[in-house]
Every structure is written in structure tokens, then in C-alpha cells.
Design a protein around this motif. Structure first.
Motif, PDB file in Angstrom:
ATOM      1  N   UNK A 120      21.218  23.736 -78.432  1.00  0.00           N
ATOM      2  CA  UNK A 120      20.573  24.638 -79.363  1.00  0.00           C
ATOM      3  C   UNK A 120      21.428  25.768 -79.865  1.00  0.00           C
ATOM      4  N   UNK A 121      22.724  25.582 -79.906  1.00  0.00           N
ATOM      5  CA  UNK A 121      23.634  26.665 -80.261  1.00  0.00           C
ATOM      6  C   UNK A 121      23.745  26.841 -81.771  1.00  0.00           C
ATOM      7  N   UNK A 122      23.663  28.105 -82.196  1.00  0.00           N
ATOM      8  CA  UNK A 122      24.000  28.505 -83.558  1.00  0.00           C
ATOM      9  C   UNK A 122      25.038  29.619 -83.447  1.00  0.00           C
ATOM     10  N   UNK A 123      26.192  29.423 -84.095  1.00  0.00           N
ATOM     11  CA  UNK A 123      27.269  30.411 -84.088  1.00  0.00           C
ATOM     12  C   UNK A 123      27.471  30.970 -85.486  1.00  0.00           C
ATOM     13  N   UNK A 124      27.971  32.213 -85.546  1.00  0.00           N
ATOM     14  CA  UNK A 124      28.255  32.846 -86.826  1.00  0.00           C
ATOM     15  C   UNK A 124      29.660  33.433 -86.811  1.00  0.00           C
ATOM     16  N   UNK A 125      30.348  33.326 -87.944  1.00  0.00           N
ATOM     17  CA  UNK A 125      31.653  33.947 -88.132  1.00  0.00           C
ATOM     18  C   UNK A 125      31.626  34.809 -89.380  1.00  0.00           C
ATOM     19  N   UNK A 126      32.205  36.010 -89.276  1.00  0.00           N
ATOM     20  CA  UNK A 126      32.307  36.905 -90.428  1.00  0.00           C
ATOM     21  C   UNK A 126      33.749  37.103 -90.867  1.00  0.00           C
ATOM     22  N   UNK A 127      34.685  36.326 -90.270  1.00  0.00           N
ATOM     23  CA  UNK A 127      36.101  36.494 -90.601  1.00  0.00           C
ATOM     24  C   UNK A 127      36.774  35.157 -90.926  1.00  0.00           C
ATOM     25  N   UNK A 128      36.031  34.283 -91.599  1.00  0.00           N
ATOM     26  CA  UNK A 128      36.623  33.025 -92.025  1.00  0.00           C
ATOM     27  C   UNK A 128      36.864  32.037 -90.908  1.00  0.00           C
ATOM     28  N   UNK A 129      36.150  32.161 -89.800  1.00  0.00           N
ATOM     29  CA  UNK A 129      36.248  31.168 -88.735  1.00  0.00           C
ATOM     30  C   UNK A 129      37.225  31.487 -87.631  1.00  0.00           C
ATOM     31  N   UNK A 130      37.857  32.651 -87.654  1.00  0.00           N
ATOM     32  CA  UNK A 130      38.810  32.995 -86.593  1.00  0.00           C
ATOM     33  C   UNK A 130      38.099  33.398 -85.305  1.00  0.00           C
ATOM     34  N   UNK A 131      36.970  34.092 -85.425  1.00  0.00           N
ATOM     35  CA  UNK A 131      36.177  34.471 -84.253  1.00  0.00           C
ATOM     36  C   UNK A 131      34.706  34.190 -84.540  1.00  0.00           C
ATOM     37  N   UNK A 132      33.956  33.928 -83.450  1.00  0.00           N
ATOM     38  CA  UNK A 132      32.561  33.526 -83.581  1.00  0.00           C
ATOM     39  C   UNK A 132      31.685  34.266 -82.587  1.00  0.00           C
ATOM     40  N   UNK A 133      30.415  34.443 -82.946  1.00  0.00           N
ATOM     41  CA  UNK A 133      29.418  35.023 -82.047  1.00  0.00           C
ATOM     42  C   UNK A 133      28.195  34.111 -82.024  1.00  0.00           C
ATOM     43  N   UNK A 134      27.481  34.107 -80.907  1.00  0.00           N
ATOM     44  CA  UNK A 134      26.302  33.255 -80.754  1.00  0.00           C
ATOM     45  C   UNK A 134      25.067  33.963 -81.284  1.00  0.00           C
ATOM     46  N   UNK A 135      24.318  33.286 -82.147  1.00  0.00           N
ATOM     47  CA  UNK A 135      23.082  33.824 -82.682  1.00  0.00           C
ATOM     48  C   UNK A 135      21.838  33.217 -82.040  1.00  0.00           C
ATOM     49  N   UNK A 136      21.952  31.991 -81.524  1.00  0.00           N
ATOM     50  CA  UNK A 136      20.790  31.297 -80.981  1.00  0.00           C
ATOM     51  C   UNK A 136      21.264  30.243 -80.002  1.00  0.00           C
ATOM     52  N   UNK A 137      20.449  29.973 -78.957  1.00  0.00           N
ATOM     53  CA  UNK A 137      20.709  28.840 -78.080  1.00  0.00           C
ATOM     54  C   UNK A 137      19.393  28.150 -77.769  1.00  0.00           C
ATOM     55  N   UNK A 138      19.446  27.042 -77.037  1.00  0.00           N
ATOM     56  CA  UNK A 138      18.260  26.236 -76.796  1.00  0.00           C
ATOM     57  C   UNK A 138      17.178  26.933 -75.998  1.00  0.00           C
ATOM     58  N   UNK A 139      17.571  27.802 -75.088  1.00  0.00           N
ATOM     59  CA  UNK A 139      16.582  28.550 -74.313  1.00  0.00           C
ATOM     60  C   UNK A 139      15.808  29.489 -75.231  1.00  0.00           C
ATOM     61  N   UNK A 140      16.524  30.217 -76.066  1.00  0.00           N
ATOM     62  CA  UNK A 140      15.883  31.128 -77.010  1.00  0.00           C
ATOM     63  C   UNK A 140      15.050  30.358 -78.034  1.00  0.00           C
ATOM     64  N   UNK A 141      15.574  29.212 -78.490  1.00  0.00           N
ATOM     65  CA  UNK A 141      14.857  28.422 -79.485  1.00  0.00           C
ATOM     66  C   UNK A 141      13.515  27.941 -78.949  1.00  0.00           C
ATOM     67  N   UNK A 142      13.500  27.456 -77.708  1.00  0.00           N
ATOM     68  CA  UNK A 142      12.253  26.974 -77.114  1.00  0.00           C
ATOM     69  C   UNK A 142      11.247  28.114 -76.961  1.00  0.00           C
ATOM     70  N   UNK A 143      11.716  29.284 -76.575  1.00  0.00           N
ATOM     71  CA  UNK A 143      10.825  30.440 -76.442  1.00  0.00           C
ATOM     72  C   UNK A 143      10.219  30.822 -77.789  1.00  0.00           C
TER      73      UNK A 143
END
Length: 375
Positions: A120-143
Motif C-alpha cells: 500500500x505504499x505511495x511515495x512523493x518526490x518534489x525534486x525530480x525523483x532524487x529523494x522521496x517521502x512516504x505519503x501512504x502505506x497499507x496499514x494507513x489505507x486499511x484504517x
């Protein structure tokens, strides 16, 4: 809820190509109660430990690739994300906070992008893909699904709550398989069990959206694209759906094929191509109201596609085929000189800034000569 293991479904979808990547990694937890299961859920290491930075990442199996302005960004097994600023000639590894396999990536401009994958992972990058942060995972999605189930209409609430409790009890094993962002704020992520989530704030918050989809069997969703004012979904067992009200509802379309569709191409001219199992592809020029079979000339499953800068469409297959269409998807032919012996099973394709194609697959990333200009 459809209890087909999403990893088993994906193995069927992509055959031997990604069998190892999609082996079941989590045992199902007993469904004593949703609240108890949520409290007992422990995030697996792949959700809490960053992807290993290693030279071996350059040869990792890659499942997705996209352009971020002039840069290329590719994603694949164990959280590996690579980026290239020289049209795919060389690659650097990105900083990724998770170690799960990633299945799809999209950038809406040179800096803003998202990637989705297993657990359930959703990642976001604000620098063209050099670094990423997690916005969502399967535990959060199920909740989120469980919370939303309490608000559905009374006649549907009991089933919605039961399905949500199953999701919570199953733990984070909920793969997202594709995504579609129309802007830096508005987007969807989708995957197994009819999972569909929507954001209107760039992924800061997510809303479960599966109750808006006419998919009573809970079939897996594999692809989503927008064309004109409509949105389209494609999935297993010939599932095709369309929304003409900006995503408020998705209605089933009559499908010409009962096998799985693994993706959609939506051309700038408004045509659609649904492609998938055993080389099957279908074309529509009337917003999915009718479909005609496309002779692809291949038997291997079609796993990825893209529209190039000049409007040419390209599809890639598990058999290593690179197919081109210059008539908006009505017909496809092999790309001359694109053979990659031995046959390289392919999952995705993107166009580099110099016009060449870069393909992603089981053996990593490869450049293919730019398509010849038709005479």
C-alpha cells in the motif's frame, strides 16, 4: 471481498517475469476485530527501513519508468528508484524511505512526482525523483477504508464494514499497481481488491474511493488514464470502467475481452488502447462505447506502453517486443532494430530527451534506438 491473493493475481498477470518479486511476503492475520487487528498490526521492516543503496541497484528488476522533464526516473524491486540526466546512458540511485517493490511512477512536471507499490505504499518526490517521502502505506489505507465504511448508505454499510475489517486484519499487504495524476494536487492510486484512493491536496490526505466504482466482484484494478473529460479504469477479467463526471462515479463499459487488461493508453487525439494478456489489445475512438481488436502480432502479454513526443504509440511485452503505432493505436508493428537478445522481458517504456526509448524490465534498464521517422 474477493480474497484472491494480490501477489498471485499479479503473477498470473505478468507470468514468470515478476514471479519472484510478487511472492507473498506477509501471512494473513486472524480477523478477530478490526480495531484489535489495527492495534496489533506491526509495520514490516520493508515499510520502516529505507531501500538499500548499492551498486547492484543498477541491475535490479525495474517495473516502471517515466520522464520528469528532461530526466528519466525508473522504479522497481526492493524500493529501488534510479534517475538519469543523460538520456539513460548512466543512472544514480535515489533516496527512498521504504524497501517494497514499486510498480508505477508518474511525474506531472520536472519536479513533482509519485510512485506506488507493494504494501500500500505511495511515495512523493518534489525534486525530480532524487529523494522521496512516504505519503501512504497499507496499514494507513486499511484504517481509512474502515473509517469511511461507517459513512456509506445503510443498505451497503454491513458489507462495507465487513470488507474493511478484512483489509485491516490482513495487515499492510495491499499492492497499488498504478496511479493517475492530472495535476500537482489531484490524483488517484489503484490496485488489488478494487482499491482506489483519491487525493485533492497532492497526497497530503487520501480518501477511499472504491465505493464510487461499479466493480461488485472487487476485481483488481491494473491501469487508469484520462482522455478528454473522461477517466478510464482497466483490470482483470476484462474489466473496463469510465467516469464522465470527474471521478464522482465509474460505470462499467461493455468489454470485448474477458482476459486481464494490464494497462491503458490514452492518446492526445482522444483514442484509447486497452492492452494486456497474451498480446491482446483493443482500440476505441468513441470514449469506450465500442472497441475493435488490434492485431499486435505477438502472443506475449503486453505489460507497458507510452505515447511519444510525435504522437507515436509504443507497447512493450514480456517477450521483449517493442511495438510501434503511427495511426493512433489502430495497428502496431515491431520497432526495427529493437530486438534485445536474449529476449529481455519488459515491463515499461519511456522516451528519453534525445528521442531514444528506454525500456525497463527484469534485467534492469536498456536504451533502444529512436524510432525512425516515417517517410
Amino acid at each position: 471481498m474477493n480474497k484472491l491473493n494480490p501477489h498471485a493475481a499479479r503473477r498470473t498477470a505478468l507470468a514468470a517475469l515478476f514471479a519472484a518479486l510478487f511472492a507473498a511476503c506477509c501471512a494473513l492475520a486472524p480477523a478477530a476485530s478490526a480495531e484489535g487487528a489495527a492495534a496489533a498490526t506491526v509495520a514490516p521492516a520493508a515499510l520502516t527501513q529505507p531501500a538499500l543503496v548499492t551498486p547492484k541497484a543498477l541491475n535490479a528488476a525495474m517495473l516502471a519508468i517515466a520522464a520528469a522533464g528532461q530526466r528519466l526516473v525508473a522504479a522497481g524491486e526492493r524500493g529501488t528508484i534510479l534517475y538519469s540526466d543523460d538520456a539513460g546512458a548512466s543512472w544514480r540511485q535515489a533516496s527512498v524511505p521504504v524497501g517494497v517493490s514499486l510498480t508505477a511512477v508518474q511525474f506531472i512536471d520536472a519536479r513533482q512526482g509519485w510512485a506506488v507499490g507493494h504494501q500500500g505504499v505511495v511515495l512523493h518526490s518534489a525534486d525530480g525523483g532524487a529523494t522521496w517521502s512516504k505519503q501512504l502505506d497499507g496499514i494507513q489505507a486499511a484504517a481509512l477504508v474502515l473509517k469511511a465504511a461507517a459513512d456509506v448508505t445503510p443498505q451497503d454499510r454491513e458489507r462495507a464494514l465487513a470488507d474493511a475489517r478484512h483489509l485491516v486484519a490482513d495487515g499492510p499487504d495491499k499492492p497499488f499497481l498504478d496511479l493517475h495524476f492530472a495535476s500537482a494536487r489531484s490524483g488517484y492510486v489503484l490496485g488489488a481488491y478494487n482499491l482506489l484512493f483519491k487525493t485533492d491536496d497532492g497526497g497530503a490526505t487520501w480518501q477511499p474511493w472504491q465505493q464510487h466504482v461499479a466493480n461488485p466482484k472487487g476485481l483488481h484494478l491494473y491501469g487508469m488514464r484520462g482522455a478528454g473529460d473522461a477517466l478510464y479504469l482497466a483490470g482483470e477479467q476484462g474489466l473496463l470502467l469510465r467516469s464522465t463526471d470527474q471521478g464522482a462515479s465509474f460505470s462499467a463499459l461493455a468489454s470485448p475481452y474477458k482476459g486481464s487488461y494490464f494497462g491503458l493508453l490514452a492518446t492526445r487525439g482522444g483514442a484509447l488502447v486497452a492492452y494486456g494478456l497474451r498480446g491482446n489489445a483493443y482500440w476505441s475512438g468513441d470514449q469506450g462505447a465500442s472497441w475493435s481488436k488490434v492485431d499486435t502480432g505477438v502472443q506475449a502479454s503486453l505489460a507497458g506502453g507510452a505515447e511519444l513526443a510525435d504522437g507515436t504509440l509504443v507497447l512493450v511485452s514480456q517477450g521483449g517486443d517493442v511495438l510501434l503505432s503511427r495511426d493512433q493505436g489502430r495497428s502496431f508493428a515491431p520497432q526495427a532494430g529493437a530486438a534485445l537478445p536474449p529476449a529481455l522481458p519488459l515491463a515499461a517504456v519511456a522516451q528519453a530527451r534525445d528521442g531514444a526509448l528506454v525500456v525497463a524490465g527484469l534485467r534492469g534498464l536498456r536504451r533502444v534506438a529512436a524510432p525512425a521517422t516515417p517517410r
